[in-house]
Design a protein around this motif. Structure first.
Motif, PDB file in Angstrom:
ATOM      1  N   VAL A  20       0.748  -1.158  -0.071  1.00  0.00           N
ATOM      2  CA  VAL A  20      -0.450  -0.443  -0.645  1.00  0.00           C
ATOM      3  C   VAL A  20       0.761   1.420   0.334  1.00  0.00           C
ATOM      4  CG1 VAL A  20      -1.420   1.647   1.428  1.00  0.00           C
ATOM      5  CG2 VAL A  20      -2.538  -0.673   0.910  1.00  0.00           C
ATOM      6  N   ALA A  21       2.114   1.218   0.740  1.00  0.00           N
ATOM      7  CA  ALA A  21       2.787   2.343   0.329  1.00  0.00           C
ATOM      8  C   ALA A  21       3.803   2.388  -0.242  1.00  0.00           C
ATOM      9  CB  ALA A  21       4.007   2.616   1.724  1.00  0.00           C
ATOM     10  N   ILE A  22       3.690   1.948  -1.476  1.00  0.00           N
ATOM     11  CA  ILE A  22       4.860   1.996  -2.672  1.00  0.00           C
ATOM     12  C   ILE A  22       3.470   2.372  -3.529  1.00  0.00           C
ATOM     13  CG2 ILE A  22       3.936  -0.864  -3.798  1.00  0.00           C
ATOM     14  CD1 ILE A  22       6.781  -0.079  -4.739  1.00  0.00           C
ATOM     15  N   ILE A  23       2.046   1.708  -3.207  1.00  0.00           N
ATOM     16  CA  ILE A  23       1.123   2.356  -4.501  1.00  0.00           C
ATOM     17  C   ILE A  23       0.790   3.454  -4.226  1.00  0.00           C
ATOM     18  CG2 ILE A  23      -1.099   2.085  -5.131  1.00  0.00           C
ATOM     19  CD1 ILE A  23       0.307  -0.021  -5.937  1.00  0.00           C
ATOM     20  N   ILE A  24       0.381   4.284  -2.934  1.00  0.00           N
ATOM     21  CA  ILE A  24       0.305   5.329  -2.711  1.00  0.00           C
ATOM     22  C   ILE A  24       1.867   6.638  -2.540  1.00  0.00           C
ATOM     23  CG2 ILE A  24       0.477   7.237  -0.551  1.00  0.00           C
ATOM     24  CD1 ILE A  24      -1.372   4.895   0.870  1.00  0.00           C
ATOM     25  N   LEU A  25       2.861   5.532  -3.180  1.00  0.00           N
ATOM     26  CA  LEU A  25       3.929   6.941  -3.113  1.00  0.00           C
ATOM     27  C   LEU A  25       4.004   7.086  -4.627  1.00  0.00           C
ATOM     28  CD1 LEU A  25       7.174   5.521  -0.817  1.00  0.00           C
ATOM     29  CD2 LEU A  25       5.682   7.745  -1.216  1.00  0.00           C
ATOM     30  N   LEU A  26       3.998   6.271  -5.693  1.00  0.00           N
ATOM     31  CA  LEU A  26       3.258   5.838  -6.848  1.00  0.00           C
ATOM     32  C   LEU A  26       2.998   7.028  -7.319  1.00  0.00           C
ATOM     33  CD1 LEU A  26       5.025   2.106  -7.664  1.00  0.00           C
ATOM     34  CD2 LEU A  26       6.261   4.601  -8.270  1.00  0.00           C
ATOM     35  N   ARG A  27       1.356   6.292  -6.982  1.00  0.00           N
ATOM     36  CA  ARG A  27      -0.111   7.599  -7.031  1.00  0.00           C
ATOM     37  C   ARG A  27       0.210   9.007  -6.964  1.00  0.00           C
ATOM     38  NH1 ARG A  27      -3.028   8.007 -10.210  1.00  0.00           N
ATOM     39  NH2 ARG A  27      -4.838   8.183  -9.097  1.00  0.00           N
ATOM     40  N   VAL A  28       1.240   9.417  -5.665  1.00  0.00           N
ATOM     41  CA  VAL A  28       1.408  11.256  -5.527  1.00  0.00           C
ATOM     42  C   VAL A  28       2.719  11.191  -6.142  1.00  0.00           C
ATOM     43  CG1 VAL A  28       2.797  12.245  -3.800  1.00  0.00           C
ATOM     44  CG2 VAL A  28       1.025  10.515  -3.079  1.00  0.00           C
ATOM     45  N   LYS A  60      15.453  -7.481  10.010  1.00  0.00           N
ATOM     46  CA  LYS A  60      15.819  -6.160  11.025  1.00  0.00           C
ATOM     47  C   LYS A  60      15.166  -5.300  11.032  1.00  0.00           C
ATOM     48  CE  LYS A  60      20.567  -7.157  11.319  1.00  0.00           C
ATOM     49  NZ  LYS A  60      22.438  -6.571  11.475  1.00  0.00           N
ATOM     50  N   ASP A  61      15.154  -4.342  11.757  1.00  0.00           N
ATOM     51  CA  ASP A  61      14.010  -3.424  11.717  1.00  0.00           C
ATOM     52  C   ASP A  61      14.176  -2.451  10.585  1.00  0.00           C
ATOM     53  OD1 ASP A  61      12.046  -1.626  11.926  1.00  0.00           O
ATOM     54  OD2 ASP A  61      13.265  -0.330  13.025  1.00  0.00           O
ATOM     55  N   ALA A  62      13.278  -3.164   8.996  1.00  0.00           N
ATOM     56  CA  ALA A  62      14.149  -2.082   7.590  1.00  0.00           C
ATOM     57  C   ALA A  62      13.097  -1.975   7.044  1.00  0.00           C
ATOM     58  CB  ALA A  62      13.709  -3.603   7.122  1.00  0.00           C
ATOM     59  N   PHE A  63      11.617  -2.153   8.058  1.00  0.00           N
ATOM     60  CA  PHE A  63      10.199  -1.361   6.865  1.00  0.00           C
ATOM     61  C   PHE A  63      10.349   0.020   7.616  1.00  0.00           C
ATOM     62  CE2 PHE A  63       5.760   0.712   7.666  1.00  0.00           C
ATOM     63  CZ  PHE A  63       5.923  -0.330   6.973  1.00  0.00           C
ATOM     64  N   GLY A  64      11.117   0.753   8.692  1.00  0.00           N
ATOM     65  CA  GLY A  64      11.294   2.152   8.176  1.00  0.00           C
ATOM     66  C   GLY A  64      12.146   2.579   7.169  1.00  0.00           C
ATOM     67  N   LYS A  65      12.725   2.167   7.157  1.00  0.00           N
ATOM     68  CA  LYS A  65      14.285   2.514   6.192  1.00  0.00           C
ATOM     69  C   LYS A  65      13.809   2.165   4.762  1.00  0.00           C
ATOM     70  CE  LYS A  65      17.715   1.041   9.264  1.00  0.00           C
ATOM     71  NZ  LYS A  65      18.459   0.123   9.712  1.00  0.00           N
ATOM     72  N   GLY A  66      13.303   1.463   4.801  1.00  0.00           N
ATOM     73  CA  GLY A  66      12.287   0.995   3.783  1.00  0.00           C
ATOM     74  C   GLY A  66      11.520   1.504   2.703  1.00  0.00           C
ATOM     75  N   ILE A  67      10.846   2.369   3.303  1.00  0.00           N
ATOM     76  CA  ILE A  67       9.861   2.544   3.076  1.00  0.00           C
ATOM     77  C   ILE A  67      10.137   4.218   2.566  1.00  0.00           C
ATOM     78  CG2 ILE A  67       7.447   4.467   3.538  1.00  0.00           C
ATOM     79  CD1 ILE A  67       6.737   1.639   3.404  1.00  0.00           C
ATOM     80  N   LEU A  68      11.063   4.969   3.461  1.00  0.00           N
ATOM     81  CA  LEU A  68      11.975   5.921   3.850  1.00  0.00           C
ATOM     82  C   LEU A  68      13.252   6.082   2.381  1.00  0.00           C
ATOM     83  CD1 LEU A  68      13.274   9.031   4.149  1.00  0.00           C
ATOM     84  CD2 LEU A  68      14.789   7.451   5.204  1.00  0.00           C
ATOM     85  N   PHE A  70      11.835   3.768   0.051  1.00  0.00           N
ATOM     86  CA  PHE A  70      11.179   3.837  -1.712  1.00  0.00           C
ATOM     87  C   PHE A  70      10.333   5.873  -2.213  1.00  0.00           C
ATOM     88  CE2 PHE A  70       7.982   0.257  -0.525  1.00  0.00           C
ATOM     89  CZ  PHE A  70       8.694  -0.504  -1.161  1.00  0.00           C
ATOM     90  N   ALA A  71      10.187   5.735  -0.553  1.00  0.00           N
ATOM     91  CA  ALA A  71      10.311   7.705  -0.744  1.00  0.00           C
ATOM     92  C   ALA A  71      11.531   8.828  -1.540  1.00  0.00           C
ATOM     93  CB  ALA A  71      10.391   7.994   0.005  1.00  0.00           C
ATOM     94  N   LEU A  72      12.824   8.116  -1.616  1.00  0.00           N
ATOM     95  CA  LEU A  72      14.082   9.329  -1.932  1.00  0.00           C
ATOM     96  C   LEU A  72      14.152   8.634  -3.058  1.00  0.00           C
ATOM     97  CD1 LEU A  72      16.190   8.503   0.740  1.00  0.00           C
ATOM     98  CD2 LEU A  72      15.318  11.003   0.071  1.00  0.00           C
ATOM     99  N   LEU A  73      14.032   6.775  -3.710  1.00  0.00           N
ATOM    100  CA  LEU A  73      13.702   6.647  -5.187  1.00  0.00           C
ATOM    101  C   LEU A  73      12.865   7.300  -5.865  1.00  0.00           C
ATOM    102  CD1 LEU A  73      14.782   3.014  -4.598  1.00  0.00           C
ATOM    103  CD2 LEU A  73      16.099   4.768  -5.508  1.00  0.00           C
ATOM    104  N   ILE A  74      12.065   7.533  -5.212  1.00  0.00           N
ATOM    105  CA  ILE A  74      10.880   8.141  -6.418  1.00  0.00           C
ATOM    106  C   ILE A  74      10.557   9.970  -6.654  1.00  0.00           C
ATOM    107  CG2 ILE A  74       8.281   8.568  -6.195  1.00  0.00           C
ATOM    108  CD1 ILE A  74       7.760   6.110  -5.537  1.00  0.00           C
ATOM    109  N   LEU A  75      11.395  10.174  -5.110  1.00  0.00           N
ATOM    110  CA  LEU A  75      11.361  11.644  -4.850  1.00  0.00           C
ATOM    111  C   LEU A  75      12.624  11.387  -5.718  1.00  0.00           C
ATOM    112  CD1 LEU A  75      11.720  14.874  -4.352  1.00  0.00           C
ATOM    113  CD2 LEU A  75      13.129  13.625  -2.328  1.00  0.00           C
ATOM    114  N   PHE A  76      14.143  10.870  -5.911  1.00  0.00           N
ATOM    115  CA  PHE A  76      14.699  10.969  -7.574  1.00  0.00           C
ATOM    116  C   PHE A  76      14.529  11.051  -8.692  1.00  0.00           C
ATOM    117  CE2 PHE A  76      18.000   9.031  -4.262  1.00  0.00           C
ATOM    118  CZ  PHE A  76      18.562  10.153  -3.469  1.00  0.00           C
ATOM    119  N   GLN A  77      13.668  10.128  -9.074  1.00  0.00           N
ATOM    120  CA  GLN A  77      13.020   9.434 -10.099  1.00  0.00           C
ATOM    121  C   GLN A  77      11.923  11.031 -10.748  1.00  0.00           C
ATOM    122  OE1 GLN A  77      11.149   9.955 -12.644  1.00  0.00           O
ATOM    123  NE2 GLN A  77      10.588   7.084 -13.711  1.00  0.00           N
TER     124      GLN A  77
END
Length: 177
Positions: A20-28, A60-68, A70-77
């Motif tokens: 859901v997070a990646i779908i929202i980030l991609l839509r935004v 390990k606790d990769a969830f928060g880092k993963g969402i960040l 995602f956001a950075l990759l989409i921002l770079f794009q």
């Protein structure tokens, strides 16, 4: 994030949230993020898949880092495509130029070799556009996303859609001589 959870239960929880997070980030981020791929888009897409896999499979606790991530990759794009629309230099660095593979019924062998396109691929493009003879096509262009454009009626004097095809002027001039 879920250190006390069963690893399978953790995946069952993080997968839908990550999805859901990646779908929202991609839509935004807009339509451009999901447009036909060039090499830059391909790298971003592979990186997004890798990040999602890391989120789902990391102990390990990769969830928060993963969402960040995602956001950075989409921002770079977004930033790179925003800049490339405004700068022809950046656009040339990121996107390939279209290439003329066939002109006035003649295969352009040197260009086909450079672009690594087999004759059969051009023939398939002609057939998929309803043409049964090479001579019926005035041009076949390999587009920047790897697709083929087939042009049946090419007016050399007003071919403004071919202005970014480097070989068009060269091929047209050679034919005129």
């Amino acid at each position: 994030m879920f250190s006390d959870f069963n690893p399978f239960l953790e995946i069952l929880i993080t997968a839908p949230i990550g999805y859901v997070a990646i779908i929202i980030l991609l839509r935004v981020s807009g339509k451009r993020t999901l447009a036909k791929w060039n090499s830059f888009d391909f790298v971003v897409t592979i990186a997004l898949g890798s990040v999602l896999a890391s989120i789902l499979l990391s102990t390990k606790d990769a969830f928060g880092k993963g969402i960040l991530a995602f956001a950075l990759l989409i921002l770079f794009q977004y930033v790179i495509t925003w800049i490339s629309v405004r700068s022809s230099i950046i656009q040339k660095l990121i996107k390939a130029e279209p290439a003329m593979l066939l002109y006035r019924g003649k295969m352009q062998q040197d260009i086909m070799k450079r672009e690594r396109v087999a004759e059969g691929e051009i023939l398939a493009a002609l057939r998929s556009n309803g043409l049964s003879a090479i001579e019926d096509a005035d041009a076949v262009i390999l587009e920047t996303d790897g697709s083929f454009s087939v042009i049946q009626n090419l007016n050399d004097s007003s071919a403004s859609a071919l202005k970014d095809v480097r070989e068009f002027d060269r091929t047209r001039m050679a034919r005129a001589n």
